[in-house]
Design a protein around this motif. Structure first.
Motif, PDB file in Angstrom:
ATOM      1  N   MET A   1     -74.961  -6.340  11.548  1.00  0.00           N
ATOM      2  CA  MET A   1     -74.014  -5.414  11.129  1.00  0.00           C
ATOM      3  C   MET A   1     -72.657  -6.113  10.687  1.00  0.00           C
ATOM      4  SD  MET A   1     -72.798  -1.971  13.192  1.00  0.00           S
ATOM      5  CE  MET A   1     -71.775  -2.829  14.362  1.00  0.00           C
ATOM      6  N   MET A   2     -72.233  -5.594   9.779  1.00  0.00           N
ATOM      7  CA  MET A   2     -71.146  -6.313   9.330  1.00  0.00           C
ATOM      8  C   MET A   2     -69.717  -6.085  10.282  1.00  0.00           C
ATOM      9  SD  MET A   2     -68.914  -5.521   5.616  1.00  0.00           S
ATOM     10  CE  MET A   2     -70.239  -5.939   4.667  1.00  0.00           C
ATOM     11  N   ASN A   3     -69.156  -7.149  10.339  1.00  0.00           N
ATOM     12  CA  ASN A   3     -67.878  -7.181  11.456  1.00  0.00           C
ATOM     13  C   ASN A   3     -67.044  -6.199  11.153  1.00  0.00           C
ATOM     14  OD1 ASN A   3     -65.776  -7.650  13.338  1.00  0.00           O
ATOM     15  ND2 ASN A   3     -66.086  -9.801  13.122  1.00  0.00           N
ATOM     16  N   GLU A   4     -66.214  -5.535  11.710  1.00  0.00           N
ATOM     17  CA  GLU A   4     -65.311  -4.593  11.115  1.00  0.00           C
ATOM     18  C   GLU A   4     -63.968  -5.377  10.425  1.00  0.00           C
ATOM     19  OE1 GLU A   4     -61.944  -1.347  13.003  1.00  0.00           O
ATOM     20  OE2 GLU A   4     -63.668  -2.214  14.487  1.00  0.00           O
ATOM     21  N   VAL A   5     -63.672  -6.327  11.037  1.00  0.00           N
ATOM     22  CA  VAL A   5     -62.569  -7.301  10.730  1.00  0.00           C
ATOM     23  C   VAL A   5     -63.141  -8.824  10.047  1.00  0.00           C
ATOM     24  CG1 VAL A   5     -60.474  -8.319  11.214  1.00  0.00           C
ATOM     25  CG2 VAL A   5     -61.067  -6.537  12.330  1.00  0.00           C
ATOM     26  N   GLU A   6     -62.842  -9.023   8.792  1.00  0.00           N
ATOM     27  CA  GLU A   6     -63.240 -10.127   8.124  1.00  0.00           C
ATOM     28  C   GLU A   6     -62.234 -11.423   8.608  1.00  0.00           C
ATOM     29  OE1 GLU A   6     -65.183 -11.972   3.990  1.00  0.00           O
ATOM     30  OE2 GLU A   6     -63.815 -10.321   4.100  1.00  0.00           O
ATOM     31  N   LEU A   7     -61.029 -10.955   8.513  1.00  0.00           N
ATOM     32  CA  LEU A   7     -59.852 -12.045   8.636  1.00  0.00           C
ATOM     33  C   LEU A   7     -58.651 -11.496   9.645  1.00  0.00           C
ATOM     34  CD1 LEU A   7     -58.355 -14.496   7.929  1.00  0.00           C
ATOM     35  CD2 LEU A   7     -57.559 -13.454   5.837  1.00  0.00           C
ATOM     36  N   SER A   8     -58.451 -12.319  10.265  1.00  0.00           N
ATOM     37  CA  SER A   8     -57.329 -11.998  11.403  1.00  0.00           C
ATOM     38  C   SER A   8     -56.442 -12.935  11.052  1.00  0.00           C
ATOM     39  CB  SER A   8     -58.037 -12.170  12.863  1.00  0.00           C
ATOM     40  OG  SER A   8     -58.858 -11.236  13.153  1.00  0.00           O
ATOM     41  N   VAL A   9     -55.228 -12.691  10.868  1.00  0.00           N
ATOM     42  CA  VAL A   9     -53.912 -13.715  10.635  1.00  0.00           C
ATOM     43  C   VAL A   9     -53.220 -13.677  12.062  1.00  0.00           C
ATOM     44  CG1 VAL A   9     -51.921 -14.427   9.450  1.00  0.00           C
ATOM     45  CG2 VAL A   9     -54.087 -13.225   8.444  1.00  0.00           C
ATOM     46  N   VAL A  10     -53.170 -14.585  12.718  1.00  0.00           N
ATOM     47  CA  VAL A  10     -52.169 -14.727  14.048  1.00  0.00           C
ATOM     48  C   VAL A  10     -51.047 -15.322  13.871  1.00  0.00           C
ATOM     49  CG1 VAL A  10     -52.525 -15.413  16.466  1.00  0.00           C
ATOM     50  CG2 VAL A  10     -54.485 -14.551  15.304  1.00  0.00           C
ATOM     51  N   LEU A  11     -49.966 -14.696  14.290  1.00  0.00           N
ATOM     52  CA  LEU A  11     -48.552 -15.423  14.188  1.00  0.00           C
ATOM     53  C   LEU A  11     -47.943 -15.524  15.461  1.00  0.00           C
ATOM     54  CD1 LEU A  11     -48.618 -13.428  11.401  1.00  0.00           C
ATOM     55  CD2 LEU A  11     -46.719 -14.462  10.936  1.00  0.00           C
ATOM     56  N   PRO A  12     -47.887 -16.781  16.213  1.00  0.00           N
ATOM     57  CA  PRO A  12     -47.252 -16.780  17.406  1.00  0.00           C
ATOM     58  C   PRO A  12     -45.693 -16.498  17.167  1.00  0.00           C
ATOM     59  CG  PRO A  12     -48.860 -18.518  17.284  1.00  0.00           C
ATOM     60  CD  PRO A  12     -48.838 -17.825  15.772  1.00  0.00           C
ATOM     61  N   ALA A  13     -44.979 -15.695  18.026  1.00  0.00           N
ATOM     62  CA  ALA A  13     -43.688 -15.534  17.542  1.00  0.00           C
ATOM     63  C   ALA A  13     -42.595 -15.799  19.047  1.00  0.00           C
ATOM     64  CB  ALA A  13     -43.371 -14.241  17.221  1.00  0.00           C
ATOM     65  N   TYR A  14     -41.432 -16.188  18.552  1.00  0.00           N
ATOM     66  CA  TYR A  14     -40.584 -16.459  19.817  1.00  0.00           C
ATOM     67  C   TYR A  14     -39.034 -16.180  19.148  1.00  0.00           C
ATOM     68  CZ  TYR A  14     -38.577 -18.016  24.097  1.00  0.00           C
ATOM     69  OH  TYR A  14     -37.838 -18.185  25.252  1.00  0.00           O
ATOM     70  N   GLU A  15     -38.722 -14.787  19.520  1.00  0.00           N
ATOM     71  CA  GLU A  15     -37.323 -14.331  18.769  1.00  0.00           C
ATOM     72  C   GLU A  15     -37.330 -14.717  17.194  1.00  0.00           C
ATOM     73  OE1 GLU A  15     -34.222 -16.464  20.843  1.00  0.00           O
ATOM     74  OE2 GLU A  15     -34.818 -15.460  22.615  1.00  0.00           O
ATOM     75  N   GLU A  16     -38.533 -13.968  16.475  1.00  0.00           N
ATOM     76  CA  GLU A  16     -38.480 -14.474  15.211  1.00  0.00           C
ATOM     77  C   GLU A  16     -38.423 -12.998  14.479  1.00  0.00           C
ATOM     78  OE1 GLU A  16     -38.944 -17.282  14.236  1.00  0.00           O
ATOM     79  OE2 GLU A  16     -40.200 -18.487  15.634  1.00  0.00           O
ATOM     80  N   ALA A  17     -37.801 -11.951  14.803  1.00  0.00           N
ATOM     81  CA  ALA A  17     -37.938 -10.756  14.140  1.00  0.00           C
ATOM     82  C   ALA A  17     -37.171 -10.989  12.694  1.00  0.00           C
ATOM     83  CB  ALA A  17     -36.811  -9.713  15.098  1.00  0.00           C
ATOM     84  N   GLU A  18     -35.988 -11.695  12.494  1.00  0.00           N
ATOM     85  CA  GLU A  18     -35.538 -11.729  11.392  1.00  0.00           C
ATOM     86  C   GLU A  18     -36.518 -12.324  10.089  1.00  0.00           C
ATOM     87  OE1 GLU A  18     -32.822 -10.106  10.211  1.00  0.00           O
ATOM     88  OE2 GLU A  18     -32.963  -9.375  12.215  1.00  0.00           O
ATOM     89  N   SER A  19     -37.266 -13.426  10.661  1.00  0.00           N
ATOM     90  CA  SER A  19     -37.974 -14.206   9.772  1.00  0.00           C
ATOM     91  C   SER A  19     -39.258 -13.406   9.477  1.00  0.00           C
ATOM     92  CB  SER A  19     -38.473 -15.340  10.670  1.00  0.00           C
ATOM     93  OG  SER A  19     -39.356 -16.092   9.505  1.00  0.00           O
ATOM     94  N   LEU A  20     -39.734 -12.567  10.620  1.00  0.00           N
ATOM     95  CA  LEU A  20     -40.930 -11.840  10.368  1.00  0.00           C
ATOM     96  C   LEU A  20     -40.608 -10.587   9.548  1.00  0.00           C
ATOM     97  CD1 LEU A  20     -42.132 -11.577  14.195  1.00  0.00           C
ATOM     98  CD2 LEU A  20     -43.319 -12.539  12.255  1.00  0.00           C
ATOM     99  N   ARG A  21     -39.493 -10.248   9.364  1.00  0.00           N
ATOM    100  CA  ARG A  21     -38.883  -9.141   8.420  1.00  0.00           C
ATOM    101  C   ARG A  21     -39.099  -9.439   6.957  1.00  0.00           C
ATOM    102  NH1 ARG A  21     -35.938  -5.326  10.883  1.00  0.00           N
ATOM    103  NH2 ARG A  21     -35.106  -7.062  12.175  1.00  0.00           N
ATOM    104  N   GLN A  22     -39.092 -10.790   7.041  1.00  0.00           N
ATOM    105  CA  GLN A  22     -39.336 -11.201   5.455  1.00  0.00           C
ATOM    106  C   GLN A  22     -40.705 -11.678   5.179  1.00  0.00           C
ATOM    107  OE1 GLN A  22     -36.666 -11.349   3.476  1.00  0.00           O
ATOM    108  NE2 GLN A  22     -35.313 -10.411   5.176  1.00  0.00           N
ATOM    109  N   ILE A  23     -41.306 -12.311   6.268  1.00  0.00           N
ATOM    110  CA  ILE A  23     -42.547 -12.647   5.957  1.00  0.00           C
ATOM    111  C   ILE A  23     -43.795 -11.500   5.940  1.00  0.00           C
ATOM    112  CG2 ILE A  23     -44.476 -13.799   7.037  1.00  0.00           C
ATOM    113  CD1 ILE A  23     -42.413 -15.802   8.288  1.00  0.00           C
ATOM    114  N   LEU A  24     -43.736 -10.412   6.883  1.00  0.00           N
ATOM    115  CA  LEU A  24     -44.979  -9.660   6.923  1.00  0.00           C
ATOM    116  C   LEU A  24     -45.256  -8.801   5.719  1.00  0.00           C
ATOM    117  CD1 LEU A  24     -44.378  -8.543  10.771  1.00  0.00           C
ATOM    118  CD2 LEU A  24     -45.931 -10.052   9.966  1.00  0.00           C
ATOM    119  N   PRO A  25     -44.029  -8.336   5.171  1.00  0.00           N
ATOM    120  CA  PRO A  25     -44.650  -7.461   3.882  1.00  0.00           C
ATOM    121  C   PRO A  25     -45.377  -8.336   3.019  1.00  0.00           C
ATOM    122  CG  PRO A  25     -42.336  -7.015   4.640  1.00  0.00           C
ATOM    123  CD  PRO A  25     -42.823  -8.095   5.160  1.00  0.00           C
ATOM    124  N   ALA A  26     -44.842  -9.469   2.410  1.00  0.00           N
ATOM    125  CA  ALA A  26     -45.636 -10.252   1.868  1.00  0.00           C
ATOM    126  C   ALA A  26     -46.964 -10.826   2.203  1.00  0.00           C
ATOM    127  CB  ALA A  26     -44.687 -11.504   1.378  1.00  0.00           C
TER     128      ALA A  26
END
Length: 205
Positions: A1-26
Motif C-alpha cells: 500500500m502506498m505510504n500516505e507521505v512520500e517526503l517529510s521535511v524536518v527543520l530543527p528550530a531554536y528561536e527561529e520564528a523570523e527566519s521561518l516566516r521567510q522560509i516556510l512559504p517558499a
C-alpha cells in the motif's frame, strides 16, 4: 500500500520564528511541486521561546516540541521519530539552507541511499568568512579520512535520507556531532551504501 507521505521535511528550530516566516512559504511551494504527498515538520524547543507555534499553525505546517531535552541532538531524534515519509529531508531553519536546493537532492533519490547538499564538491561553496571556511574544510577532511567516509561534506546537515534507513538508527550524540554520527552509522549499515553529493551554496545566516 502506498505510504500516505512520500517526503517529510524536518527543520530543527531554536528561536527561529523570523527566519521561518521567510522560509516556510517558499519551502511549501517548492516541495508541493516535487510531490503532493508531503509534510513539513518544525521541531522546536520543549517550551516555546517565540511565536513559532502560532506561525506554524498560520502557515499550515506541523509544529513538534522536541522530546528529551533542548539540545540539537534531541531535535534531530524527535524529528526523525515523528516524520512519516518514505524520504526525509533534514535542513536548517536559520536561512543558511536555501529551499531551492531541495529539488536537486530529490532528483537523485532513486539511485542513491543518501543525498548530501555538499559545499566541497565542484560547484559547491559557502558564504561564510574565509577563516570559517578554512576551519570547516579542515574538519571535514579529518572526519572523512579518519572515518573512511566516501563523502567530502560530512558536517552539512542538509540531506535527503531514505526514511526506513534513518529511522532504524539508534542515535546517541546530543550536539551537532549527531550529523556525523548519522553519516557514519548509515555508511556502516550495509555494504556499498550509496552516497551522492550535490553542489550546494551555504548562505549567510
Amino acid at each position: 500500500m502506498m505510504n500516505e507521505v512520500e517526503l517529510s521535511v524536518v527543520l530543527p528550530a531554536y528561536e527561529e520564528a523570523e527566519s521561518l516566516r521567510q522560509i516556510l512559504p517558499a519551502l511549501k511551494e517548492l516541495v508541493g511541486r516535487l510531490t503532493s504527498r508531503f509534510e513539513v515538520l518544525v521541531v522546536d524547543t520543549r517550551e516555546p521561546r517565540d511565536d513559532t507555534p502560532q506561525l506554524c499553525q498560520q502557515l499550515g505546517v506541523t509544529y513538534v516540541p522536541r522530546r528529551g531535552g533542548d539540545l540539537y541532538g534531541d531535535a534531530v531524534r524527535t524529528g526523525l521519530a515523528t516524520a512519516r515519509g518514505d524520504w526525509i529531508a533534514m535542513m536548517d531553519a536559520d536561512g543558511s539552507h536555501n529551499p531551492r536546493a531541495l529539488a536537486a537532492l530529490w532528483q537523485h533519490r532513486q539511485n542513491y541511499d543518501l543525498v548530501v547538499a555538499s559545499r566541497y564538491v565542484h560547484g559547491g561553496q559557502t558564504e561564510n568568512p574565509a577563516i570559517l571556511i578554512f576551519m570547516s574544510h579542515m574538519v571535514n577532511i579529518v572526519f572523512r579520512l579518519a572515518l573512511r567516509l566516501k563523502c567530502y561534506d560530512v558536517s552539512n546537515s542538509f540531506r535527503l535520507y531514505r526514511g526506513a534507513d534513518v529511522r532504524a538508527l539508534h542515535l546517541e550524540c546530543d550536539h551537532f556531532d549527531v550529523v556525523e554520527e548519522i553519516l557514519v552509522k548509515l555508511a556502516d549499515s550495509r555494504p556499498n551504501f550509496r552516497i551522492k553529493e550535490v553542489p550546494f551554496t551555504f548562505e549567510k545566516r
